[in-house]
Scaffold this motif. Structure first.
Motif, mmCIF file in Angstrom:
data_model
loop_
_atom_site.group_PDB
_atom_site.id
_atom_site.type_symbol
_atom_site.label_atom_id
_atom_site.label_comp_id
_atom_site.label_asym_id
_atom_site.label_seq_id
_atom_site.Cartn_x
_atom_site.Cartn_y
_atom_site.Cartn_z
ATOM 1 N N PRO A 69 12.538 40.684 -8.598
ATOM 2 C CA PRO A 69 12.546 40.664 -10.067
ATOM 3 C C PRO A 69 13.970 40.738 -10.607
ATOM 4 O O PRO A 69 14.906 41.153 -9.916
ATOM 5 N N ASP A 73 12.986 43.025 -16.391
ATOM 6 C CA ASP A 73 11.757 42.242 -16.489
ATOM 7 C C ASP A 73 10.576 43.132 -16.865
ATOM 8 O O ASP A 73 10.545 44.317 -16.509
ATOM 9 N N PRO A 74 9.571 42.602 -17.551
ATOM 10 C CA PRO A 74 8.380 43.389 -17.875
ATOM 11 C C PRO A 74 7.615 43.770 -16.624
ATOM 12 O O PRO A 74 7.846 43.218 -15.543
ATOM 13 N N GLN A 75 6.690 44.701 -16.764
ATOM 14 C CA GLN A 75 5.977 45.256 -15.617
ATOM 15 C C GLN A 75 5.255 44.192 -14.807
ATOM 16 O O GLN A 75 5.225 44.254 -13.579
ATOM 17 N N GLU A 76 4.696 43.202 -15.469
ATOM 18 C CA GLU A 76 3.941 42.178 -14.750
ATOM 19 C C GLU A 76 4.839 41.244 -13.931
ATOM 20 O O GLU A 76 4.341 40.402 -13.178
ATOM 21 N N SER A 78 7.662 42.746 -12.239
ATOM 22 C CA SER A 78 8.598 43.704 -11.630
ATOM 23 C C SER A 78 8.087 44.321 -10.337
ATOM 24 O O SER A 78 8.372 45.476 -10.036
ATOM 25 N N CYS A 79 7.348 43.579 -9.551
ATOM 26 C CA CYS A 79 6.838 44.101 -8.279
ATOM 27 C C CYS A 79 7.415 43.296 -7.120
ATOM 28 O O CYS A 79 8.058 42.260 -7.320
ATOM 29 N N ARG A 81 9.752 43.693 -4.631
ATOM 30 C CA ARG A 81 11.127 43.534 -4.175
ATOM 31 C C ARG A 81 11.336 44.006 -2.731
ATOM 32 O O ARG A 81 12.360 43.698 -2.130
ATOM 33 N N ARG A 196 11.172 35.340 -8.841
ATOM 34 C CA ARG A 196 10.463 36.382 -9.580
ATOM 35 C C ARG A 196 8.972 36.337 -9.239
ATOM 36 O O ARG A 196 8.422 35.258 -9.001
ATOM 37 N N CYS A 199 2.729 39.464 -10.803
ATOM 38 C CA CYS A 199 2.133 40.684 -10.264
ATOM 39 C C CYS A 199 0.693 40.868 -10.743
ATOM 40 O O CYS A 199 0.375 40.611 -11.906
ATOM 41 N N GLY A 202 0.106 45.582 -9.432
ATOM 42 C CA GLY A 202 1.336 46.073 -8.831
ATOM 43 C C GLY A 202 1.769 45.356 -7.569
ATOM 44 O O GLY A 202 2.701 45.811 -6.898
#
Length: 322
Positions: A69, A73-76, A78-79, A81, A196, A199, A202
């Protein structure tokens, strides 16, 4: 009857002649062995290139070098990595389907069993550098410095090492701590780039930044797909200089860049403090697979601008005859 046999002087002369002949023969034997290892390495790259092309044909795009990510970045988005690298995704096309079944690309690399993480694949190893029994790193915590905002003590988990990395592009997007830096998702201008995630609960169920053949506007025969990664001879199997190739946490474990300010490593003792460079242990050359599936050896003294054009998929600078 007179006695027959060698005198001491004759024996010493004979031994000296044999020693000279052996000394003359050894370099030829060593060159022959290196030529065989170089051919083996070339075949490995060919298999990796064909497997990656098959992945593209089946999935509709090249595999992401890793899931990464961008900061903020927004939560959707940001998973993922810490999930596995692109070298796991192409395993089924290297006749490694059973090993591929041991991996879940939605789970963190370190959450897989250690015997899975440390299993080396001969296709990912250059015989001039190492063999499968020695191709692994232990779990260690070291002080790490980088411009990506990830400096400080870091734990590098045990895993198999390897010698081939995807082409992430060149340095032109930047590496100075901005969200536009080349190593963040979608910013690379090569073929096997960080992407990116999309998600769900999560976990990364897909990736956003998909590179397809139509994106390689400079031509598949003029754009590098993958090549030999430089590892300093004194740092072999020592993170972060040499890390677990199945891990997507650090881009340099499974991808590299080339071009202005990032030349090919000239030899195995070259010190690349940023860990960005391609390079081999074959004297004078570094071998690369191109996006058309061909494999070429480039001189380690290749002009950095030419190298950059070969690494960037769409800069409009078509380089041929390299």
């Amino acid at each position: 009857m007179p006695r027959r046999g060698f005198t001491l002087i004759e024996l010493l002369v004979s031994m000296a002649i044999i020693g000279i002949l052996v000394a003359l023969l050894l370099p030829a034997v060593q060159q022959s062995r290196e030529a065989a290892r170089r051919t083996h390495c070339q075949n490995n790259l060919k298999q990796i290139a064909l497997a990656t092309v098959q992945f593209h044909d089946n999935i509709g795009c090249f595999p992401p070098g890793r899931i990464m990510p961008r900061p903020g970045d927004p939560q959707e988005l940001s998973c993922g990595r810490d999930t596995p690298s692109w070298l796991i995704r192409i395993l089924p096309y290297l006749e490694q389907g059973n090993f591929a079944d041991d991996w879940d690309t939605r789970e963190n690399f370190e959450d897989h069993a250690e015997e899975v993480r440390t299993m080396a694949i001969p296709t990912y190893l250059c015989p001039s550098r190492r063999s499968a029994p020695t191709a692994k790193v232990p779990t260690v915590t070291v002080e790490f410095t980088a411009s990506c905002g990830c400096s400080g003590p870091q734990t590098f988990f045990s895993g198999a090492t390897g010698d081939y990395g995807g082409n992430h592009g060149d340095l032109s997007p930047g590496a100075i701590g901005f969200t536009s830096d080349f190593y963040w998702g979608g910013n690379g201008n090569g073929i096997i780039i960080s992407s990116r995630p999309l998600c769900v609960a999560g976990q990364p169920r897909d990736w956003i930044d998909k590179i397809r053949y139509r994106d390689i506007t400079d031509g598949t025969s003029n754009t590098i797909l993958a090549g030999e990664m430089h590892v300093n001879a004194q740092k072999i199997n020592q993170p972060p200089d040499d890390g677990a190739i199945y891990s997507g946490w650090h881009f340099s474990f499974s991808t590299r860049i080339g071009g202005v300010h990032v030349p090919l490593a000239p030899n195995m003792d070259y010190v690349d403090t940023r860990l960005y460079s391609f390079g081999s242990w074959h004297p004078g050359i570094c071998q690369f697979a191109f996006a058309d599936g061909s494999v070429h050896a480039l001189s380690t003294s290749i002009d950095v601008e030419v190298l950059g054009h070969l690494c960037v998929r769409n800069d409009g600078e078509v380089t041929s005859g390299f």
